[in-house]
Design an enzyme around this catalytic site. Structure first.
Site, PDB file in Angstrom:
ATOM      1  CG  PHE A 139       9.156   6.152  -2.640  1.00 30.28           C
ATOM      2  CD1 PHE A 139       9.826   5.055  -3.174  1.00 30.28           C
ATOM      3  CD2 PHE A 139       8.141   6.734  -3.377  1.00 30.28           C
ATOM      4  CE1 PHE A 139       9.478   4.553  -4.421  1.00 30.28           C
ATOM      5  CE2 PHE A 139       7.787   6.235  -4.625  1.00 30.28           C
ATOM      6  CZ  PHE A 139       8.461   5.136  -5.142  1.00 30.28           C
ATOM      7  CG  ASP A 224       8.249  13.824  -2.710  1.00 26.59           C
ATOM      8  OD1 ASP A 224       7.020  13.978  -2.920  1.00 26.59           O
ATOM      9  OD2 ASP A 224       8.886  12.846  -3.116  1.00 26.59           O
ATOM     10  CE  LYS A 253       1.559   8.113  -4.580  1.00 28.87           C
ATOM     11  NZ  LYS A 253       2.942   8.209  -4.166  1.00 28.87           N
TER      12      LYS A 253
HETATM   13  C1  LIG Z   1       4.193   8.154  -4.995  1.00 25.35           C
HETATM   14  C2  LIG Z   1       5.336   9.028  -4.641  1.00 25.35           C
HETATM   15  C3  LIG Z   1       6.284   9.413  -5.593  1.00 25.35           C
HETATM   16  C4  LIG Z   1       6.291   8.883  -7.011  1.00 25.35           C
HETATM   17  O1  LIG Z   1       5.173   9.253  -7.735  1.00 25.35           O
HETATM   18  P1  LIG Z   1       4.833   8.492  -9.110  1.00 25.35           P
HETATM   19  O2  LIG Z   1       3.616   9.199  -9.608  1.00 25.35           O
HETATM   20  O3  LIG Z   1       4.624   7.057  -8.782  1.00 25.35           O
HETATM   21  O4  LIG Z   1       6.014   8.680 -10.006  1.00 25.35           O
HETATM   22  C5  LIG Z   1       7.280  10.285  -5.194  1.00 25.35           C
HETATM   23  N1  LIG Z   1       7.349  10.745  -3.932  1.00 25.35           N
HETATM   24  C6  LIG Z   1       6.449  10.400  -2.992  1.00 25.35           C
HETATM   25  C7  LIG Z   1       6.560  10.959  -1.622  1.00 25.35           C
HETATM   26  C8  LIG Z   1       5.432   9.503  -3.307  1.00 25.35           C
HETATM   27  O5  LIG Z   1       4.564   9.120  -2.360  1.00 25.35           O
END
Ligand SMILES: *Cc1c(COP(=O)(O)O)cnc(C)c1O
Length: 408
Positions: A139, A224, A253
């Site tokens: 994701f 990521d 986050k």
């Molecule tokens: C939450 C998340 C995202 C997206 O972040 P947003 O602030 O919702 O755009 C991307 N990559 C990972 C691994 C995530 O957990």
């Protein structure tokens, strides 16, 4: 205008139905406790989905936000500002990175990263080197580019045509990656622990292999760390434990502790490809977000704090094992630090929402990660007593759902 009374029902009247929030409206939080409109109290094992790393209404963050709010909120990137410069300096001191790009969310940080890896290959090799490889169930956000790189088809469906030149391979399978890579590969993108995909940690050996393949094919490695970063795993960034450095790292986050901010970290060499005018964000690096994030980073990068996150992992697992011993709902309890997943047994697949609703009724806020994993990502400063109390509530919720039995 008189003050309007709003309730959970108002959501269905006036909000786009892309979310389905729980049947209560929280109005106040303090540390790891939250109260709803009716004054009912909850323990928060969600941390706003791994965001509120220092809990709700943290006094240090409130103070920084208040002080900065009386000085400067926003300037645009026609000007720089002290909080942004201080935060960037701190992030480069703490990590592999030499350069930082600020934005407002995780999706935006990944968007910057994916544009950077394409542009870097374009500048240094040519337009044919543009393929991005990522992993199934990964994701990376909800923008069109990030749902395309993400490995979950359901998030792309209906939004086609999506950007081209993206391949998805099986996670933790080095042979599959090897077969997919070529000199047209500009980057491999991965989460050190797949979060939304079900709390699936990358094997350390796999991560080392990914780095080697990237080096062989002159491709960049993007981590990521939007969910795993800023102390979540008991290391400031998860890569620090793996002994493998990326070329690009995205973080959001927990970075703002609840204030929206994202960042992309990279090396001097890669950063050259985002020259003047190539990319931007109006709010990116605003003084409010950066001031709060600097306080978050300084608090969490403390060794004692990180060691404590690792210790609390043990407490979580111990409690979950005990509940599982009694009720047998989990196939496996996994994760690192305070990013914990309980993988449900097959008879409970797709029924995570029942556990969430039962937990809410008992006064516990809980998450899922995909259809078959219950997830916990509390504030890193949650206390041992709060963990134990939350687990008592969870045990009652599990008992209730188990008594009702799995859906046929
Ligand atoms: C939450 C998340 C995202 C997206 O972040 P947003 O602030 O919702 O755009 C991307 N990559 C990972 C691994 C995530 O957990």
């Amino acid at each position: 205008m008189t003050e309007q009374k709003v309730t959970r029902a108002t959501f269905d009247e006036v909000m786009v139905p892309n979310y389905k929030p729980q049947d209560m409206v929280p109005v106040r939080g303090e540390g790891s406790r939250v109260w709803d409109q009716n004054g009912k109290e909850y323990l928060d094992f969600t941390g706003g989905i791994a965001v509120n790393a220092l809990g709700h209404a943290n006094p240090r963050l409130v103070k920084v936000l208040q002080e900065q709010s009386e000085k400067l909120w926003h300037l645009s990137n026609v000007y720089t500002n002290e909080p942004a410069l201080k935060l960037a300096k701190r992030l480069t001191e703490l990590t592999f990175a030499d350069k930082v790009f600020f934005c407002n969310s995780g999706g935006e940080a990944n968007e910057a990263a994916f544009k950077l890896v394409r542009k870097y290959a374009y500048d240094n090799v040519g337009p044919e080197k543009h393929e991005i490889i990522s992993f199934r169930q990964s994701f990376h956000g909800r923008t069109l580019f990030t749902v395309s790189v993400g490995g979950q088809e359901k998030y792309r469906k209906g939004f086609e045509p999506v950007p081209e030149g993206i391949t998805h391979v099986e996670f933790n399978n080095l042979d599959a990656l090897k077969a997919a890579m070529s000199d047209r590969t500009c980057a491999v993108v991965m989460e050190p622990i797949q979060g939304e995909g079900g709390i699936i940690p990358a094997d350390p050996e796999f991560v080392r292999g990914v780095r080697e393949l990237c080096d062989q094919h002159n491709a960049l490695l993007v981590f990521d760390e939007i969910q795993t970063g800023v102390g979540r795993t008991g290391h400031f960034y998860a890569y620090m434990e793996l002994g493998v450095e990326p070329d690009v790292l995205t973080t959001a986050k927990a970075l703002g502790g609840g204030f929206p901010i994202g960042a992309m970290l990279t090396t001097d060499k890669c950063a050259e490809s985002l020259g003047f005018g190539t990319h931007g964000s109006t709010y990116g690096g605003n003084p409010l977000g950066c001031a709060v994030a600097l306080e978050v980073v300084n608090t969490i990068s403390d060794e004692q704090m990180l060691a404590d996150v690792q210790r609390k992992h043990g407490l979580f697992v111990e409690e979950l094992d005990r509940i599982n011993h009694e009720h047998g709902i989990f196939e496996e309890v996994r994760g690192k630090g305070l990013l914990i997943g309980g993988a449900l047994k097959p008879e409970w697949h797709g029924q995570g929402a029942r556990f969430l609703a039962a937990a809410r009724a008992e006064g516990l806020m809980l998450l899922v990660a995909g259809p078959q994993v219950l997830r916990m990502a509390p504030a890193l400063n949650i206390t041992d007593d709060e963990i134990r109390e939350g687990m008592q509530r969870f045990a009652r919720a599990v008992a209730k759902v188990v008594t009702e039995g799995p859906e046929a």
